[in-house]
Design a protein around this motif. Sequence first.
Motif, PDB file in Angstrom:
ATOM      1  N   ARG A  32       0.814  -1.206   0.000  1.00 36.85           N
ATOM      2  CA  ARG A  32       0.000   0.000   0.000  1.00 36.85           C
ATOM      3  C   ARG A  32       0.852   1.262   0.000  1.00 36.85           C
ATOM      4  NH1 ARG A  32      -3.401   2.916  -2.188  1.00 36.85           N
ATOM      5  NH2 ARG A  32      -4.503   4.427  -0.877  1.00 36.85           N
ATOM      6  N   VAL A  33       1.915   1.294   0.786  1.00 38.53           N
ATOM      7  CA  VAL A  33       2.741   2.498   0.810  1.00 38.53           C
ATOM      8  C   VAL A  33       3.461   2.677  -0.522  1.00 38.53           C
ATOM      9  CG1 VAL A  33       4.886   1.510   1.769  1.00 38.53           C
ATOM     10  CG2 VAL A  33       4.255   3.870   2.289  1.00 38.53           C
ATOM     11  N   LEU A  34       3.792   1.578  -1.207  1.00 41.05           N
ATOM     12  CA  LEU A  34       4.370   1.686  -2.546  1.00 41.05           C
ATOM     13  C   LEU A  34       3.354   2.266  -3.528  1.00 41.05           C
ATOM     14  CD1 LEU A  34       6.562   1.177  -4.653  1.00 41.05           C
ATOM     15  CD2 LEU A  34       5.748  -1.196  -4.814  1.00 41.05           C
ATOM     16  N   GLU A  35       2.108   1.792  -3.450  1.00 42.41           N
ATOM     17  CA  GLU A  35       1.065   2.334  -4.321  1.00 42.41           C
ATOM     18  C   GLU A  35       0.905   3.841  -4.120  1.00 42.41           C
ATOM     19  OE1 GLU A  35      -2.471   0.247  -3.429  1.00 42.41           O
ATOM     20  OE2 GLU A  35      -1.745  -1.704  -4.159  1.00 42.41           O
ATOM     21  N   ARG A  36       0.896   4.270  -2.884  1.00 33.40           N
ATOM     22  CA  ARG A  36       0.711   5.691  -2.603  1.00 33.40           C
ATOM     23  C   ARG A  36       1.910   6.506  -3.089  1.00 33.40           C
ATOM     24  NH1 ARG A  36      -2.118   6.708   3.166  1.00 33.40           N
ATOM     25  NH2 ARG A  36      -2.003   8.803   2.266  1.00 33.40           N
TER      26      ARG A  36
ATOM     27  N   ALA B  49      10.767   3.553   3.787  1.00 32.21           N
ATOM     28  CA  ALA B  49      11.851   4.531   3.707  1.00 32.21           C
ATOM     29  C   ALA B  49      11.828   5.276   2.375  1.00 32.21           C
ATOM     30  CB  ALA B  49      13.196   3.836   3.913  1.00 32.21           C
ATOM     31  N   GLU B  50      11.605   4.562   1.291  1.00 32.44           N
ATOM     32  CA  GLU B  50      11.532   5.212  -0.018  1.00 32.44           C
ATOM     33  C   GLU B  50      10.313   6.123  -0.104  1.00 32.44           C
ATOM     34  OE1 GLU B  50      13.598   5.466  -2.295  1.00 32.44           O
ATOM     35  OE2 GLU B  50      15.025   3.843  -2.027  1.00 32.44           O
ATOM     36  N   ALA B  51       9.237   5.753   0.554  1.00 29.65           N
ATOM     37  CA  ALA B  51       8.049   6.611   0.554  1.00 29.65           C
ATOM     38  C   ALA B  51       8.347   7.950   1.205  1.00 29.65           C
ATOM     39  CB  ALA B  51       6.901   5.906   1.280  1.00 29.65           C
ATOM     40  N   VAL B  52       9.026   7.921   2.336  1.00 26.07           N
ATOM     41  CA  VAL B  52       9.383   9.174   3.012  1.00 26.07           C
ATOM     42  C   VAL B  52      10.292  10.014   2.126  1.00 26.07           C
ATOM     43  CG1 VAL B  52      10.603  10.149   4.995  1.00 26.07           C
ATOM     44  CG2 VAL B  52       9.039   8.229   5.318  1.00 26.07           C
TER      45      VAL B  52
ATOM     46  N   HIS C  45       1.058  13.951   7.175  1.00 22.78           N
ATOM     47  CA  HIS C  45       1.024  12.943   6.116  1.00 22.78           C
ATOM     48  C   HIS C  45       1.132  11.539   6.713  1.00 22.78           C
ATOM     49  CE1 HIS C  45       1.977  10.881   2.311  1.00 22.78           C
ATOM     50  NE2 HIS C  45       1.392  11.915   1.742  1.00 22.78           N
ATOM     51  N   ASP C  46       0.548  10.561   6.015  1.00 22.45           N
ATOM     52  CA  ASP C  46       0.523   9.186   6.526  1.00 22.45           C
ATOM     53  C   ASP C  46       1.816   8.422   6.294  1.00 22.45           C
ATOM     54  OD1 ASP C  46      -2.047   9.566   7.377  1.00 22.45           O
ATOM     55  OD2 ASP C  46      -2.980   8.595   5.648  1.00 22.45           O
ATOM     56  N   ALA C  47       2.760   8.987   5.544  1.00 27.86           N
ATOM     57  CA  ALA C  47       3.989   8.246   5.247  1.00 27.86           C
ATOM     58  C   ALA C  47       4.721   7.855   6.525  1.00 27.86           C
ATOM     59  CB  ALA C  47       4.898   9.076   4.347  1.00 27.86           C
ATOM     60  N   HIS C  48       4.682   8.731   7.523  1.00 28.06           N
ATOM     61  CA  HIS C  48       5.424   8.421   8.751  1.00 28.06           C
ATOM     62  C   HIS C  48       4.773   7.271   9.521  1.00 28.06           C
ATOM     63  CE1 HIS C  48       2.851  10.046  12.066  1.00 28.06           C
ATOM     64  NE2 HIS C  48       2.312  10.718  11.072  1.00 28.06           N
ATOM     65  N   LEU C  49       3.466   7.061   9.338  1.00 26.11           N
ATOM     66  CA  LEU C  49       2.808   5.953  10.017  1.00 26.11           C
ATOM     67  C   LEU C  49       3.309   4.616   9.482  1.00 26.11           C
ATOM     68  CD1 LEU C  49      -0.873   7.270  10.170  1.00 26.11           C
ATOM     69  CD2 LEU C  49       0.817   7.239  12.011  1.00 26.11           C
ATOM     70  N   TYR C  50       3.495   4.535   8.171  1.00 28.88           N
ATOM     71  CA  TYR C  50       4.030   3.302   7.583  1.00 28.88           C
ATOM     72  C   TYR C  50       5.490   3.106   7.985  1.00 28.88           C
ATOM     73  CZ  TYR C  50      -0.158   2.828   4.733  1.00 28.88           C
ATOM     74  OH  TYR C  50      -1.454   2.659   4.315  1.00 28.88           O
ATOM     75  N   PHE C  51       6.231   4.205   8.052  1.00 32.76           N
ATOM     76  CA  PHE C  51       7.629   4.103   8.455  1.00 32.76           C
ATOM     77  C   PHE C  51       7.735   3.608   9.902  1.00 32.76           C
ATOM     78  CE2 PHE C  51      11.664   5.690  10.071  1.00 32.76           C
ATOM     79  CZ  PHE C  51      12.532   5.337   9.060  1.00 32.76           C
ATOM     80  N   LYS C  52       6.860   4.118  10.762  1.00 35.71           N
ATOM     81  CA  LYS C  52       6.891   3.692  12.166  1.00 35.71           C
ATOM     82  C   LYS C  52       6.392   2.262  12.318  1.00 35.71           C
ATOM     83  CE  LYS C  52       6.412   8.340  14.076  1.00 35.71           C
ATOM     84  NZ  LYS C  52       5.510   9.310  14.756  1.00 35.71           N
ATOM     85  N   ARG C  53       5.455   1.848  11.484  1.00 33.77           N
ATOM     86  CA  ARG C  53       5.028   0.447  11.526  1.00 33.77           C
ATOM     87  C   ARG C  53       6.196  -0.469  11.181  1.00 33.77           C
ATOM     88  NH1 ARG C  53       0.580  -3.028  10.784  1.00 33.77           N
ATOM     89  NH2 ARG C  53      -0.459  -1.608  12.241  1.00 33.77           N
ATOM     90  N   ALA C  54       6.975  -0.101  10.158  1.00 32.66           N
ATOM     91  CA  ALA C  54       8.126  -0.918   9.770  1.00 32.66           C
ATOM     92  C   ALA C  54       9.154  -0.975  10.887  1.00 32.66           C
ATOM     93  CB  ALA C  54       8.748  -0.364   8.490  1.00 32.66           C
TER      94      ALA C  54
ATOM     95  N   LEU D 279       9.614  -8.086   6.449  1.00 31.85           N
ATOM     96  CA  LEU D 279      10.068  -6.927   7.234  1.00 31.85           C
ATOM     97  C   LEU D 279      11.063  -6.082   6.448  1.00 31.85           C
ATOM     98  CD1 LEU D 279      10.543  -8.397  10.832  1.00 31.85           C
ATOM     99  CD2 LEU D 279       8.619  -7.087   9.930  1.00 31.85           C
ATOM    100  N   LYS D 280      11.934  -6.735   5.703  1.00 34.93           N
ATOM    101  CA  LYS D 280      12.883  -5.998   4.874  1.00 34.93           C
ATOM    102  C   LYS D 280      12.161  -5.198   3.794  1.00 34.93           C
ATOM    103  CE  LYS D 280      16.824  -6.578   1.735  1.00 34.93           C
ATOM    104  NZ  LYS D 280      17.710  -7.556   1.050  1.00 34.93           N
ATOM    105  N   ALA D 281      11.195  -5.829   3.112  1.00 36.58           N
ATOM    106  CA  ALA D 281      10.447  -5.132   2.074  1.00 36.58           C
ATOM    107  C   ALA D 281       9.652  -3.974   2.651  1.00 36.58           C
ATOM    108  CB  ALA D 281       9.513  -6.112   1.362  1.00 36.58           C
ATOM    109  N   GLN D 282       9.057  -4.189   3.817  1.00 33.88           N
ATOM    110  CA  GLN D 282       8.281  -3.122   4.453  1.00 33.88           C
ATOM    111  C   GLN D 282       9.168  -1.942   4.836  1.00 33.88           C
ATOM    112  OE1 GLN D 282       4.843  -2.996   7.891  1.00 33.88           O
ATOM    113  NE2 GLN D 282       6.729  -4.035   8.399  1.00 33.88           N
ATOM    114  N   ARG D 283      10.349  -2.236   5.356  1.00 31.42           N
ATOM    115  CA  ARG D 283      11.274  -1.161   5.749  1.00 31.42           C
ATOM    116  C   ARG D 283      11.743  -0.373   4.532  1.00 31.42           C
ATOM    117  NH1 ARG D 283      14.817  -4.165   7.635  1.00 31.42           N
ATOM    118  NH2 ARG D 283      16.395  -4.021   6.012  1.00 31.42           N
TER     119      ARG D 283
END
Length: 414
Positions: A286-290, A359-362, A374-383, A351-355
């Motif tokens: 999802r973060v890649l799609e966004r 990171a690339e999203a940010v 912005h929601d990007a930091h939420l995905y980063f913190k989840r990773a 976990l590696k793919a999520q991280r």
Amino acid sequence: MDPSFTAEQDEIRRTLRELLCKRCGPHELRAALDTPAGHDPALWTALADQLGLPGLALPEEYGGVGCPVTDLALACEETGRALAPSPLLATSVLTAPLILALGDDAQRAALLPRLASGDLTAALAVPGPALATALGLTGGNDGDWAGGGRAGGVQARRSGGVQARGSGGGGDDGERDGGGGWRLYGEAAQVLDGHSAGLLLVAARTGGYVRSRTLLFLVPGDAPGLVRTRQTALDATRPQGRVQLRDVEAALLGDEDGEQVPPALLRLGDHAAAVLACEAVGAAGRVLERTVEYVGQREQFGRAVGSFQAVQHRLADVHVQVQAARSAAYYAAWATPRGERVGGLALAQALKAQRIAAAEAVQLHGGIGFTWEHDAHLYFKRAAGDDLLFGPAHRLRARAADEARVFGRTEETA
């Protein structure tokens, strides 16, 4: 392995995605995080009533749907996409399987139907830093991972009776003989949903110096002497609590010898890893799609940022990582119910793919990617939070290598 999904699995994924789009958008998500429980009770009720999600992998005789763990893992991929905060992981993935595996008939009949219906939520009270070890994901779970009272963790002893001979003296470390129940004291921090769950499954050490072992105990959320507080966590979408037990009465789950506890946790660990891998893949996808959507809209030097070759190459690399992790996660979700221990490796790749995706999203969101709005930091913190709780990836791989004796000598060559 048949790589295609069944009609039921497709329907679960479609319905769940539609529900989360309506009930767990960016505004609803942030509002839920600010509640005392850290999740929206109305969303949890909807997940239970409309989809039967809490009991998806529980047997029908206990009010569940009777689906395999594979279906639960695919459902968690959708909750991962939305970063949906809910008691699903703590209740249905970590706690209910242990009650099913170790509980007696009365305990199963009393608790599992309530867990399956969503009326009761539960949490596995293991100190957060020791959770991956307890599940056998990053190390052997036959050691003193549960702590022991004064040194951290939780200690258990018999209520009433006299102290057993050779139990270590000093009272606090001694197990007591005689009838009656058990009393717990100590503390467990970073417990997923530990501050709000209606039932706690507490891992505690007992037996003193002579026969030290880890047992599991059932503690109601309103038990006298139980003090629970919500902790500030790096990943707010996974609410955590500090659980303090001050001479709390508890009911033993399983046999008193404790020999069944490590194997049950080991089996749970592989299933939970497969579910977590699918959840992480959902968040990464999802973060890649966004990110792809954003770079297609943002312009620099008179053209879309996504048209630059350097940006395309970076996103292509992320896409490869996510797709590889998705394949591994799907295989683990299919294989672990069949006895293959592949959950840890799938989780490491996820976990590696999520991280990487977070990171690339940010980075590719530019200045806005660093903002609280912005929601990007939420995905980063989840990773980052998943790495702390269940990883990191290199330890998951090291554990898998040790189990497979990749770097050790075999008996024939020893």
